[in-house]
Design a protein around this motif. Structure first.
Motif, mmCIF file in Angstrom:
data_model
loop_
_atom_site.group_PDB
_atom_site.id
_atom_site.type_symbol
_atom_site.label_atom_id
_atom_site.label_comp_id
_atom_site.label_asym_id
_atom_site.label_seq_id
_atom_site.Cartn_x
_atom_site.Cartn_y
_atom_site.Cartn_z
ATOM 1 N N TYR B 312 52.456 35.703 41.939
ATOM 2 C CA TYR B 312 51.732 36.596 41.031
ATOM 3 C C TYR B 312 51.911 38.082 41.337
ATOM 4 C CZ TYR B 312 47.866 36.135 44.513
ATOM 5 O OH TYR B 312 47.086 36.117 45.639
ATOM 6 N N THR B 313 52.819 38.414 42.269
ATOM 7 C CA THR B 313 53.100 39.841 42.456
ATOM 8 C C THR B 313 54.268 40.286 41.568
ATOM 9 O OG1 THR B 313 54.715 39.579 44.241
ATOM 10 C CG2 THR B 313 52.399 39.687 44.886
ATOM 11 N N THR B 314 54.789 39.373 40.762
ATOM 12 C CA THR B 314 55.886 39.692 39.867
ATOM 13 C C THR B 314 55.488 40.791 38.880
ATOM 14 O OG1 THR B 314 57.352 38.718 38.227
ATOM 15 C CG2 THR B 314 55.187 37.758 38.400
ATOM 16 N N ASN B 315 56.465 41.578 38.493
ATOM 17 C CA ASN B 315 56.229 42.696 37.596
ATOM 18 C C ASN B 315 55.439 42.304 36.339
ATOM 19 O OD1 ASN B 315 56.688 45.346 36.383
ATOM 20 N ND2 ASN B 315 58.056 44.240 34.986
ATOM 21 N N GLU B 316 55.733 41.123 35.793
ATOM 22 C CA GLU B 316 55.042 40.705 34.573
ATOM 23 C C GLU B 316 53.533 40.647 34.792
ATOM 24 O OE1 GLU B 316 57.468 38.899 36.019
ATOM 25 O OE2 GLU B 316 58.994 38.308 34.541
ATOM 26 N N LEU B 317 53.136 40.133 35.958
ATOM 27 C CA LEU B 317 51.691 39.996 36.186
ATOM 28 C C LEU B 317 51.052 41.306 36.635
ATOM 29 C CD1 LEU B 317 50.982 36.388 37.398
ATOM 30 C CD2 LEU B 317 50.588 37.460 35.193
ATOM 31 N N VAL B 318 51.817 42.192 37.218
ATOM 32 C CA VAL B 318 51.267 43.529 37.489
ATOM 33 C C VAL B 318 50.902 44.176 36.151
ATOM 34 C CG1 VAL B 318 51.756 45.835 38.396
ATOM 35 C CG2 VAL B 318 52.612 43.817 39.611
ATOM 36 N N ASN B 331 37.266 42.751 36.741
ATOM 37 C CA ASN B 331 37.187 41.334 37.084
ATOM 38 C C ASN B 331 37.525 41.186 38.559
ATOM 39 O OD1 ASN B 331 38.679 38.749 37.684
ATOM 40 N ND2 ASN B 331 37.944 38.239 35.643
ATOM 41 N N GLU B 332 36.611 40.578 39.283
ATOM 42 C CA GLU B 332 36.735 40.416 40.733
ATOM 43 C C GLU B 332 38.062 39.773 41.143
ATOM 44 O OE1 GLU B 332 34.215 41.367 42.667
ATOM 45 O OE2 GLU B 332 34.536 40.340 44.591
ATOM 46 N N GLY B 333 38.406 38.683 40.466
ATOM 47 C CA GLY B 333 39.637 37.968 40.810
ATOM 48 C C GLY B 333 40.869 38.834 40.585
ATOM 49 N N LEU B 334 40.892 39.563 39.490
ATOM 50 C CA LEU B 334 42.043 40.414 39.210
ATOM 51 C C LEU B 334 42.198 41.481 40.282
ATOM 52 C CD1 LEU B 334 42.034 40.994 35.318
ATOM 53 C CD2 LEU B 334 43.044 39.138 36.666
ATOM 54 N N LEU B 335 41.068 41.940 40.802
ATOM 55 C CA LEU B 335 41.131 42.986 41.822
ATOM 56 C C LEU B 335 41.826 42.459 43.092
ATOM 57 C CD1 LEU B 335 40.230 45.889 41.800
ATOM 58 C CD2 LEU B 335 38.138 45.213 42.983
ATOM 59 N N THR B 336 41.457 41.235 43.471
ATOM 60 C CA THR B 336 42.108 40.614 44.631
ATOM 61 C C THR B 336 43.616 40.521 44.422
ATOM 62 O OG1 THR B 336 40.187 39.326 45.310
ATOM 63 C CG2 THR B 336 42.339 38.420 45.893
ATOM 64 N N VAL B 337 44.002 40.064 43.262
ATOM 65 C CA VAL B 337 45.433 39.911 42.984
ATOM 66 C C VAL B 337 46.105 41.280 42.931
ATOM 67 C CG1 VAL B 337 47.149 39.050 41.346
ATOM 68 C CG2 VAL B 337 45.074 37.725 41.787
ATOM 69 N N ALA B 338 45.453 42.233 42.269
ATOM 70 C CA ALA B 338 46.039 43.578 42.155
ATOM 71 C C ALA B 338 46.272 44.167 43.541
ATOM 72 C CB ALA B 338 45.130 44.475 41.328
ATOM 73 N N LYS B 339 45.330 43.917 44.441
ATOM 74 C CA LYS B 339 45.480 44.450 45.792
ATOM 75 C C LYS B 339 46.704 43.841 46.471
ATOM 76 C CE LYS B 339 42.999 45.274 50.046
ATOM 77 N NZ LYS B 339 41.934 44.777 50.932
ATOM 78 N N LYS B 340 46.920 42.544 46.272
ATOM 79 C CA LYS B 340 48.105 41.904 46.867
ATOM 80 C C LYS B 340 49.381 42.376 46.175
ATOM 81 C CE LYS B 340 45.716 38.114 48.878
ATOM 82 N NZ LYS B 340 45.757 36.833 49.530
ATOM 83 N N GLN B 341 49.284 42.691 44.905
ATOM 84 C CA GLN B 341 50.466 43.205 44.204
ATOM 85 C C GLN B 341 50.886 44.548 44.809
ATOM 86 O OE1 GLN B 341 48.932 43.138 40.160
ATOM 87 N NE2 GLN B 341 49.881 41.136 39.757
ATOM 88 N N ASN B 342 49.901 45.275 45.270
ATOM 89 C CA ASN B 342 50.153 46.538 45.974
ATOM 90 C C ASN B 342 50.908 47.577 45.143
ATOM 91 O OD1 ASN B 342 49.758 48.134 48.259
ATOM 92 N ND2 ASN B 342 51.783 47.636 49.094
ATOM 93 N N ARG B 343 50.787 47.456 43.836
ATOM 94 C CA ARG B 343 51.264 48.520 42.962
ATOM 95 C C ARG B 343 50.601 48.340 41.616
ATOM 96 N NH1 ARG B 343 56.213 46.735 39.870
ATOM 97 N NH2 ARG B 343 56.354 44.523 40.354
ATOM 98 N N VAL B 344 50.552 49.396 40.862
ATOM 99 C CA VAL B 344 49.975 49.325 39.516
ATOM 100 C C VAL B 344 50.965 49.985 38.567
ATOM 101 C CG1 VAL B 344 47.544 49.283 40.178
ATOM 102 C CG2 VAL B 344 48.725 51.482 39.946
ATOM 103 N N ILE B 345 50.808 49.695 37.276
ATOM 104 C CA ILE B 345 51.613 50.430 36.311
ATOM 105 C C ILE B 345 50.912 51.748 36.001
ATOM 106 C CG2 ILE B 345 52.784 48.413 35.339
ATOM 107 C CD1 ILE B 345 50.809 48.596 32.956
ATOM 108 N N LEU B 346 51.698 52.710 35.553
ATOM 109 C CA LEU B 346 51.153 54.055 35.306
ATOM 110 C C LEU B 346 50.521 54.074 33.915
ATOM 111 C CD1 LEU B 346 54.169 55.999 36.834
ATOM 112 C CD2 LEU B 346 52.022 55.335 37.933
ATOM 113 N N HIS B 347 49.415 53.388 33.842
ATOM 114 C CA HIS B 347 48.715 53.108 32.597
ATOM 115 C C HIS B 347 47.233 53.269 32.895
ATOM 116 C CE1 HIS B 347 46.915 50.202 29.662
ATOM 117 N NE2 HIS B 347 47.924 50.565 28.892
ATOM 118 N N ARG B 348 46.434 53.443 31.880
ATOM 119 C CA ARG B 348 44.989 53.587 32.080
ATOM 120 C C ARG B 348 44.425 52.444 32.926
ATOM 121 N NH1 ARG B 348 41.689 56.736 29.062
ATOM 122 N NH2 ARG B 348 39.521 56.627 29.683
#
Lengths: 732, 732
Positions: B312-318, B331-348
């Motif tokens: 789930y760290t794949t670009n599609e899921l980021v 969403n709590e779960g999304l936050l956990t995953v986002a943290k493991k993704q360790n990057r965000v898109i430059l979007h709101r």
């Protein structure tokens, strides 16, 4: 008569008072205890380590702990119970001194009293199969472990015991064990071998704990107290002057524990001995050398017998590092390892490390790995092992090149073997040992028969097998008589790490010489060039295996796969374990084989002059008990007398299955030419990424000032010293 | 004439002004840009993501980027170049809006102008092998990817372009691609399939970017604009009402990207559509369902075709998570995953997540995994998949039980299949797909032939194979006509998670019913009980495979190993890939097989009534290209018509090679009795750790209030509802 009794009583009380003052002393003394106590409230790692030991011991407090009659092999109940017991006694003894809580001392005392009843009744363990059988355990080695920790435990609670209790324990629990190892197993006790180090440490620590100088003397100087064996001799004989331990890092990890525990006790009781300084800080060297011989994940390089999961977080190294910190002072590398261990022992050294971890910022993530060459042999003249390294942090590449002595009973038949690690992954592997330690179903957790019949055989390694027979015909005794030799090495250029070594005794009449170059090209590409010369007067079958780890990607030649039926490659020397999966006939070419390991590609480009066969195998044949892991290999087979195997192992590209990218999955090597190969020189040109990499080595003259020239129809080059490497005509 | 020209100019300027106001809009709008800009200075994750995108793009700034004529298959140069190009254009467009630096816009413009020259000249790609060939790439799917990101990029730099440039790009770069997919590939474009989702998103986003409502309409309602196909139909047809995507989580991961990117663009341009709320927030459900269908390490459960490394760290899921955060709120779960993704898109959404990660403490280490049952089929009436879970955090055990529909072209023949995960490790595995994505040497990175001939066959799974033939004879079309069915499930008792499902069409005349119980016993031991009933009028050969991962430790029965020669187990339906390693004849017994995976032991205890054969196999036969990983399996083979396979999978003990401890390496199961088995009931008693575990299930009547009774010479029990489970006579 009455006067006599009074005098005896006074004498006894005096002795008692003296003893009171002397204990504890073997593990730590009162000053250390004060330091540990005060640290527990300050340093999180120490607090946590204390709490964890406390929780473990508290579960037993006030309970009657089983001291069963010995019955089971390793992994079985009585084995594990006794193993747990000695650690429990030791930990409880430590807690008694830190907390002052009598219940901890009582726990130890009651267990020791049970051992005092049990031990005098013991004969050889019913599961004993070893030449040095144990009493409490199947082998005496484990009894020695018991002696070390029970001895420490006794010293820790000495002050809480009555004279009668002391006599009961000393005569019942300890004397039978000490007598057993120093008398019944006298020959074993007097060996210069890691098992005997444990035995000496056990006897010595018990000696210190029981104020028995006779024991201490035997421990230091051997059962005959003549210094030919015993602890001092073991410090002189078991390590090379560089601190390399002939059995390899997996075993030094184990051997270092009794060394360091007994040295710690000796340092407390006989500071004049300056035991930690003995032989130019040999224990410190041993520790740092074995840490250098680890992979990025902390697992030990699998030289000789080795459980591959074992790493530097093991209890033995926690103890060794913490005590070394006190004995030798702070060390950056030790701090990194201590942080990964994530626990310390409740000792002055542990407290100081916990303090350092609590206060220091930016403790590096990796041990300060570097290229390291270690000699083998007491005098450092029995070959050795090079770990050639390029890159850093998680992009470290480590080439282990082994040209040691046999390494005693745990040695493998792996002269001139190489193992490649890259980015923390095994790329060209050593099988390690065939053993599932502690798993009763697997041969009682002992070394499996396949350890001898497969894992230690030459074909299980990455070095030359002649005529399908292992080095020294697989005979350790024969192997012990010889060692390989380093001819030359140069490790000062970070871009070109080079070692040349020779082995002339593994096969009668066959001389082997291997030059290993670990190179970072100016374009940052990493390659290994492997020049393996073999010379014989007669014709032989030569097999050079590559135990690759990863997924087969492609070859640049056609092969025939045995798709419907598989048979074994051979019948002996480990060959009987190999399924013949595929084979190829190749001729006058550069044969390339690419495999994928995690996110990197690796290509072995092999110069083939004349005819050769390339074999692909899988382990698994003749293994009815599923004792061997299924592992692949690629083997270059050639018939001949004088041959030069030129192989280039190239690290290239990137595979990212998460983001679905693959780059540079093809080799950049387009040609390999052997320009010259004779007694004096070997010269090779490798065309890589369109440019020429030239490697020229002297095979005989290793003077750094001598000038050489090769001039033939392929090359005309002059250079100074034992080797030269040029890329696109230039040094780098 | 002159007036006319002035009017035209005014009209043009007006249009231009309007356009100016409308762009950017597809990826983000001006308000979003302000939020992202201000966040970059504040939130480390956003700063780091910005810097990383900037570094990537800056490497190309001021350079001429290659837009090569398409030539290579996946993994080859032109493929990867075009793939890189569209991301480069998109990222550069984003940076243009954030930094205002014209060079970013220029980079995009120049590349699009090159595409405007290239695209009109393209015909089918020379490497096209798919039914839907591409122009820029070997398959149209990749062209659709290009359209999505190039469309976004164009919108992002729209304001910087002159009208002439716009016309050139719209007519040259975009129109040929849109015409190609909507006309030449009209049938493909109008499919309800993940490839067509990409195509619709591509056409729709280009429509928004180029102010072309015709394109947007085709994207939303299909090429004929009748709503039978297109994006809205795809939202209605590709997910079950629970958000399960019939191709499985690996494919929803891929499909969700165009859904979410186009929905985001539609939400910005046509908020009245309320696209994110469509079908009860179906996109949010799809996202959360696919995250629940992951292992502890974030890899997707390998249902159907699946690259097992993908997580789930794949670009599609980021992208999906960041946009979902904006669309659906925190969403709590999304936050956990986002943290493991360790990057965000430059979007709101990315900016808001970076803010949450910067300010929130104690973000949980694991996604909030729970037992989840998903229906399959548009109406949720085509079977489904249960993920039965017990334990938590790193001690999570997940049983995946699949009773879905076929899953279209990527579906495997795996009706009633189970996969077991424990502590983050695969224990009973699904092979996944046979594919090395992006690796040119491996069949151009495409699905390998072995994906059909092995990976998707029934024998590669953990479910029943009848007469050495796969379900539906391995015919997807046939498989598409049917689906399995859930009969009952109960997931409210955390200690007893139970699902019963049936499959009656995979083999004509053979009815299969499998009850899976995931149980935590009162002593905390975890076991899986698997009751697999098969009923047929004729006699068949039944094979029930267990694709175990780990090291074979022991069996409680004798077997014969094929130690000198190996042959294949069969000749078709995947059997031709299996070497027959060993076999055992067993009779009227409980056959036990123990293996070790990392630090845990697993024992499969199998009730054998009458005669059976147990086979041990390894993959590797008939695989001349080394395309299949070497993996073992244990297969229970029985001849019969009506059979009940009772298997208990027990998780036990601990193996610690670092500290050399092994505990509880033996199974606790000492007996298994089938007390009753008929059309109405199945009742089993398992003696485990000396106590009796009874499981009784109704096979027909699933009323929760009905009272049942079984009374025979082995059992006399009354219960209410579709099942009862007792341990030592008690519920738990």
């Amino acid at each position: 008569m009455k006067q006599m009794r009074i005098i005896l009583s006074i004498l006894f009380l005096l002795t008692f008072a003296v003893s009171q003052a002397q204990h504890p002393i073997a593990f730590f003394n009162n000053a250390d205890i004060v330091a540990v106590k005060s640290g527990i409230n300050k340093y999180p790692l120490l607090t946590q380590s204390f709490n964890s030991v406390k929780a473990e011991v508290d579960a037993y407090l006030g309970k009657s702990v089983d001291v069963p009659f010995p019955k089971d092999p390793a992994g079985g109940y009585t084995h594990d119970r006794h193993k747990n017991n000695y650690m429990l006694m030791f930990n409880s003894g430590v807690l008694y001194n830190i907390t002052g809580k009598v219940a901890y001392a009582t726990l130890v005392k009651e267990m020791l009293l049970k051992y005092a009843v049990l031990n005098p009744t013991l004969k050889n363990h019913p599961q004993a199969t070893s030449a040095s059988p144990g009493h409490l355990f199947w082998q005496a080695l484990n009894d020695a472990n018991w002696m070390v920790y029970s001895g420490l435990a006794y010293d820790l609670i000495y002050n809480s015991l009555t004279p009668t209790e002391r006599t009961t324990i000393e005569d019942g629990a300890f004397k039978p064990e000490v007598d057993f190892v120093t008398k019944d197993l006298k020959t074993w006790f007097d060996l210069l071998h890691n098992h005997a180090v444990w035995a000496c440490a056990g006897v010595g620590i018990i000696g210190i704990a029981t104020n028995n100088n006779d024991y201490v003397e035997m421990a230091l100087k051997g059962s005959d107290k003549n210094g030919k064996s015993g602890f001092i001799a073991q410090m002189n004989h078991l390590f090379s002057p560089d601190g390399y331990y002939t059995e390899g890092p997996y075993y030094v990890r184990y051997a270092i524990l009794p060394y360091i525990l007994f040295a710690n006790a000796l340092n407390n009781t006989q500071p004049g001995l300056q035991i930690f300084k003995h032989r130019n800080n040999i224990l410190q060297k041993a520790l740092l050398t074995c840490l250098q011989q680890t992979n990025l994940d902390g697992t030990f390089f699998p030289l000789n017998d080795d459980i591959k999961d074992k790493n530097y977080t093991t209890n033995e190294l926690v103890t060794a590092i913490d005590i070394a910190w006190k004995a030798y002072g702070p060390n950056e590398g030790l701090l990194t390892v201590a942080k990964k261990q994530n626990r310390v022992i409740l000792h002055r050294g542990g407290a100081d490390i916990a303090a350092a971890i609590a206060t220091r910022k930016n403790i590096p993530n990796y041990f300060p790995y570097k290229t390291i060459e270690s000699t083998d042999g007491i005098n450092g003249d029995e070959g050795g092992v090079s770990v050639l390294r390029v890159g850093k942090n998680d992009d470290l590449t480590s080439m282990v090149f082994k040209y040691t002595a046999q390494g005693m009973g745990h040695g493998h038949f792996d002269k001139l073997n190489i193992n490649l690690f890259d980015k923390g992954n095994e790329i060209l592997q050593d099988y390690g040992s065939a053993r599932f330690i502690g798993i009763e179903q697997k041969y009682g957790g002992r070394y499996l028969p396949e350890n001898t019949s497969y894992a230690s055989q030459t074909i299980a390694h990455n070095t030359l097998v002649v005529d399908e027979e292992s080095h020294f015909k697989g005979d350790s005794k024969l192997g012990e008589a010889y060692h390989s030799e380093k001819l030359f090495s140069s490790i000062n250029n970070p871009n070109i790490q080079y070692t040349l070594a020779a082995e002339n005794n593994a096969y009668p009449g066959v001389a082997m010489k291997r030059g290993i170059y670990v190179i970072v090209l100016p374009n940052a590409k990493k390659i290994v060039v492997d020049l393996f010369n073999v010379n014989a007067s007669a014709t032989h079958q030569y097999d050079l295996p590559f135990q690759y780890k990863g997924q087969f990607i492609s070859t640049n030649y056609k092969y025939t796969a045995n798709t419907k039926k598989q048979e074994t490659l051979g019948t002996k020397a480990g060959y009987q374990f190999l399924w013949k999966v595929a084979s190829a006939q190749v001729k006058d070419t550069v044969a390339q084989f690419t495999f994928l390991n995690k996110q990197s590609y690796y290509t072995v480009s092999s110069l083939i002059k004349g005819d050769a066969t390339i074999l692909f195998t899988n382990t698994g044949a003749n293994d009815p008990n599923f004792n061997i892991r299924t592992e692949p290999s690629m083997i270059i087979r050639k018939s001949g007398s004088n041959e030069c195997f030129v192989n280039v192992v190239e690290i290239h590209g990137n595979y990212d299955p998460v983001n679905e990218f693959s780059s540079n999955s093809y080799s950049s090597v387009s040609a390999i030419n052997l320009l010259e190969n004779n007694q004096d020189y070997t010269a090779v040109a490798i065309t890589i990424a369109g440019k020429k990499l030239q490697l020229i080595q002297s095979n005989k003259d290793f003077s750094t000032t001598a000038t050489h020239q090769i001039k033939n129809n392929q090359i005309n080059i002059k250079w100074v010293g034992p080797y030269t490497v040029l890329y696109d005509g230039k040094s780098f």
